[in-house]
Design a protein around this motif. Structure first.
Motif, short mmCIF file in Angstrom:
data_model
loop_
_atom_site.label_atom_id
_atom_site.label_comp_id
_atom_site.label_asym_id
_atom_site.label_seq_id
_atom_site.Cartn_x
_atom_site.Cartn_y
_atom_site.Cartn_z
N VAL A 1 35.81 34.27 35.31
CA VAL A 1 35.06 35.69 35.54
C VAL A 1 35.24 35.54 37.40
N ALA B 1 37.94 37.18 40.21
CA ALA B 1 38.85 38.41 40.29
C ALA B 1 40.50 37.90 40.67
N TYR C 1 31.05 37.89 41.07
CA TYR C 1 31.62 37.72 40.15
C TYR C 1 30.32 37.04 38.92
N SER D 1 27.33 37.77 36.45
CA SER D 1 27.83 36.95 34.32
C SER D 1 26.69 36.10 34.41
N PHE E 1 29.88 43.40 31.66
CA PHE E 1 29.71 42.43 32.73
C PHE E 1 31.65 43.75 33.03
N HIS F 1 33.50 46.52 35.40
CA HIS F 1 34.66 45.63 35.95
C HIS F 1 36.04 45.36 35.93
N LYS G 1 32.45 47.06 44.49
CA LYS G 1 32.68 46.82 43.53
C LYS G 1 32.41 48.05 42.49
#
Length: 392
Positions: A272, A274, A283, A287, A314, A318, A362
């Protein structure tokens, strides 16, 4: 007997352990300690708010981001009505682990070795750092938060040995005095194939120090030379080097985060980070939180299908962000011509506002349909070369 053993004490593991302890679960966290992950250290306001990060953990508050193209084009993007916090992982990770201990988590310094199962009992085997002896922790559930190239993921979860990643390397140096080249309130992101042919380089202020580094997924690139070249170009080659760090950074969330039995993954172990930006701290912590939520649900119900809750929670929020960032990286990081076009696109005020609103909060911003349409058309024009890379 522990309810949960968390393997890895970075932001993901420490967050999971703290949440579990605060939920009344008997939890142990195993961490090697002493290792500092290479990281630019940027954390958005949403992380600060959601995870109650105290102001003293912020070594700097950045108010501008500068994008630099292969030809030296500079685009300064102001961070309106706020700032991006900067942390030093050398201090931030121990702070998170200490907070987990204060919540009631049992802390163990050692090296994870393997998982053994006997007559329905799950045991985590680790090597004690002090004695060097192998020790056993019986547990109902395991959260694997042991980073990229996770031993837990490789041995327990399908696809855990096939996560794509870039290698990140940075040098922490003594911060120079403010100048035309260096601003202690500005992050510089360098899109230049001579520094990184497939990712980017960075100069991020950390108060009394500065992080200078780059990342690449291409084998054979001399990361230290690229970073040295970046320091020279940024006027930082005379600054004293405090420490050097390198590690793999995954760039795609795994399709599955559990083994359907007794293991859930979190953080880099689950992939995780980006795409495009390489941002990982927020992230990772999120998580860890959803892994703790899934663990608590399973411990109450006994249903292994509740493990799926971690990834579902999650990705529900996202998935779209990761999809858009992945598409942007695939489109613009291929060569210097496209990188030049990407920086040119960043001149657009709508791009700047939507990008930073999404970063700070986010989530993708959907309240400006005309701005999205305008950006989409400009994006298409650049990718099809209908406009010059110098077009603003």
């Amino acid at each position: 007997m522990f309810d949960v053993v968390v393997i890895g004490g970075g932001p993901a593991g420490a967050t999971a352990a703290e949440d579990l302890a605060r939920s009344g679960k008997k939890v142990a966290i195993i961490d090697r300690e002493g290792r500092v992950k290479p990281c630019g250290g940027a954390i958005p306001p949403r992380l600060i708010e959601d995870f109650l990060i105290p102001d003293e953990q912020l070594v700097a508050k950045v108010t501008t981001a500068r994008m630099i193209s292969p030809t030296g084009r500079q685009v300064d993007i102001p961070i309106e009505n706020g700032f991006v916090g900067m942390v030093d992982r050398k201090d931030f990770d121990p702070f998170l682990r200490q907070r987990a201990r204060q919540a009631g988590a049992h802390s163990i310094t050692g090296t994870y070795l393997r998982i053994e199962r006997d007559l329905g009992q799950t045991n985590v085997i680790y090597r004690d750092k002090t004695t060097g002896e192998e020790r056993t922790l019986p547990t109902r559930l395991i959260i694997g938060a042991d980073g990229a190239r996770s031993k837990v993921a490789k041995s327990e979860v399908p696809g855990g040995d096939k996560i794509p990643y870039v290698i990140a390397y940075h040098e922490i140096i003594e911060a120079p005095t403010a100048s035309a080249l260096y601003d202690p309130l500005r992050c510089d992101v360098i899109y230049d194939g001579t520094i990184s042919p497939d990712f980017y380089g960075w100069v991020f202020p950390h108060g009394k120090s500065t992080s200078v580094g780059m990342g690449t997924g291409i084998e054979g690139i001399d990361l230290k030379k690229a970073t040295a070249d970046l320091r020279t170009a940024s006027g930082l080659n005379e600054c004293k080097t405090i420490r050097r760090e390198g590690a793999p950074i995954p760039l795609k969330p795994m399709d599955r985060w559990d083994n359907g039995r007794d293991v859930i993954l979190a953080g880099d172990a689950a992939g995780v980070v980006a795409p495009s930006s390489g941002e990982g701290i927020y992230y990772a912590m999120l998580s860890g939180r959803v892994a703790a939520t899934a663990a608590c649900t399973f411990l109450a119900s006994g249903r292994v299908k509740d493990f799926l809750l971690a990834r579902k929670l999650f990705m529900r929020e996202h998935k779209s962000v990761f999809k858009v960032l992945g598409a942007m990286q695939n489109a613009y990081y291929r060569d210097d011509d496209r990188r030049e076009r990407f920086v040119s696109l960043c001149h657009d005020v709508d791009v700047q506002k939507l990008t930073f609103e999404a970063y700070m909060n986010k989530r993708l911003i959907k309240a400006r349909p005309m701005a999205h349409l305008k950006i989409g058309l400009k994006n298409l024009a650049h990718l099809t070369r209908l406009v010059s890379a110098n077009h603003i």
